[in-house]
Design a protein around this motif. Structure first.
Motif, PDB file in Angstrom:
ATOM      1  N   ALA A 152       0.835  -1.205   0.000  1.00  0.00           N
ATOM      2  CA  ALA A 152       0.000   0.000   0.000  1.00  0.00           C
ATOM      3  C   ALA A 152       0.866   1.250   0.000  1.00  0.00           C
ATOM      4  O   ALA A 152       0.575   2.222  -0.703  1.00  0.00           O
ATOM      5  N   ARG A 153       1.961   1.227   0.754  1.00  0.00           N
ATOM      6  CA  ARG A 153       2.859   2.389   0.806  1.00  0.00           C
ATOM      7  C   ARG A 153       3.492   2.646  -0.562  1.00  0.00           C
ATOM      8  O   ARG A 153       3.701   3.789  -0.963  1.00  0.00           O
TER       9      ARG A 153
ATOM     10  N   PRO B 272       2.562  10.074  -3.256  1.00  0.00           N
ATOM     11  CA  PRO B 272       2.050  11.444  -3.130  1.00  0.00           C
ATOM     12  C   PRO B 272       1.600  11.995  -4.486  1.00  0.00           C
ATOM     13  O   PRO B 272       2.304  11.875  -5.481  1.00  0.00           O
ATOM     14  N   GLY B 273       0.405  12.582  -4.501  1.00  0.00           N
ATOM     15  CA  GLY B 273      -0.126  13.170  -5.723  1.00  0.00           C
ATOM     16  C   GLY B 273      -0.853  12.185  -6.619  1.00  0.00           C
ATOM     17  O   GLY B 273      -1.579  12.581  -7.521  1.00  0.00           O
ATOM     18  N   LYS B 274      -0.655  10.861  -6.383  1.00  0.00           N
ATOM     19  CA  LYS B 274      -1.294   9.850  -7.225  1.00  0.00           C
ATOM     20  C   LYS B 274      -1.918   8.749  -6.362  1.00  0.00           C
ATOM     21  O   LYS B 274      -1.883   7.580  -6.724  1.00  0.00           O
ATOM     22  N   TRP B 275      -2.497   9.122  -5.242  1.00  0.00           N
ATOM     23  CA  TRP B 275      -2.986   8.115  -4.310  1.00  0.00           C
ATOM     24  C   TRP B 275      -4.492   7.925  -4.334  1.00  0.00           C
ATOM     25  O   TRP B 275      -4.994   6.913  -3.862  1.00  0.00           O
TER      26      TRP B 275
END
Length: 196
Positions: A137-138, A143-146
């Protein structure tokens, strides 16, 4: 494709997958963090993104996930010979262990100590699976595409756990959404290029 490895590296590929397979209890998902530690962090043969891609492909193709993942790693490192080497390393330990256990199956089955050990292993496997979910998941929720991956993960979980959907159908639908997302910017680029 990677250049063919020298013979010592074939040996390293074989023994890496052999050790991973011999020490893995709980199925294919458990081997993912171990493969990541070995091939990404320790040996630096593949990067994190490739490992995530291999995991997704191994999970969504027929067959045992551990074998599929080892085929992909071996092929990436040394083509078809590398894939054969890693498959051998992955398949041999379970084959040997199951052959030995089958000889003493009745004694193992009736032994309360073995039953307690298996119960303890189940708890360990659950913890490792939680680690796999967290690690994957991480890597996916960048960031920005989650947003889209997070929505797909929640909907996929609900569809399988609550709705009782077939996991294969869920994988195909998620793959379709990913393909549409990948092709959308290309179409926009082509339309933009056609304009004067």
């Amino acid at each position: 494709m990677a250049e063919p490895l020298e013979k010592p590296r074939y040996r390293a590929l074989f023994w890496s997958t052999f050790r991973l397979s011999a020490c893995t209890f709980g199925g294919g998902y458990v081997i993912v963090p171990l493969m990541r530690k070995t091939f990404v962090e320790k040996l630096h043969w593949i990067d994190e993104g490739e490992m995530m891609d291999f995991t997704a492909i191994a999970q969504s193709t027929p067959g045992a996930m551990a074998v599929n993942a080892s085929i992909l790693v071996g092929y990436r490192m040394a083509g078809v010979p590398g894939a054969l080497v890693t498959v051998g390393g992955t398949v041999l330990p379970p084959l040997i262990i199951i052959s030995v256990i089958s000889l003493f199956y009745q004694a193992f089955r009736a032994n309360p100590i073995v039953n307690l050990a298996m119960t303890g292993m189940l708890a360990g496997v659950a913890a490792v699976l939680c680690d796999v979910v967290y690690t994957m998941a991480r890597s996916v929720l960048r960031p920005g595409k989650w947003v889209l991956p997070a929505v797909l993960m929640v909907l996929s979980f609900l569809a399988v756990a609550v709705g009782g959907w077939n996991p294969i159908l869920v994988l195909l639908l998620c793959g379709g959404v990913g393909a549409v997302q990948l092709l959308a910017p290309r179409r926009k680029g082509k339309k933009g290029g056609q304009q004067p």
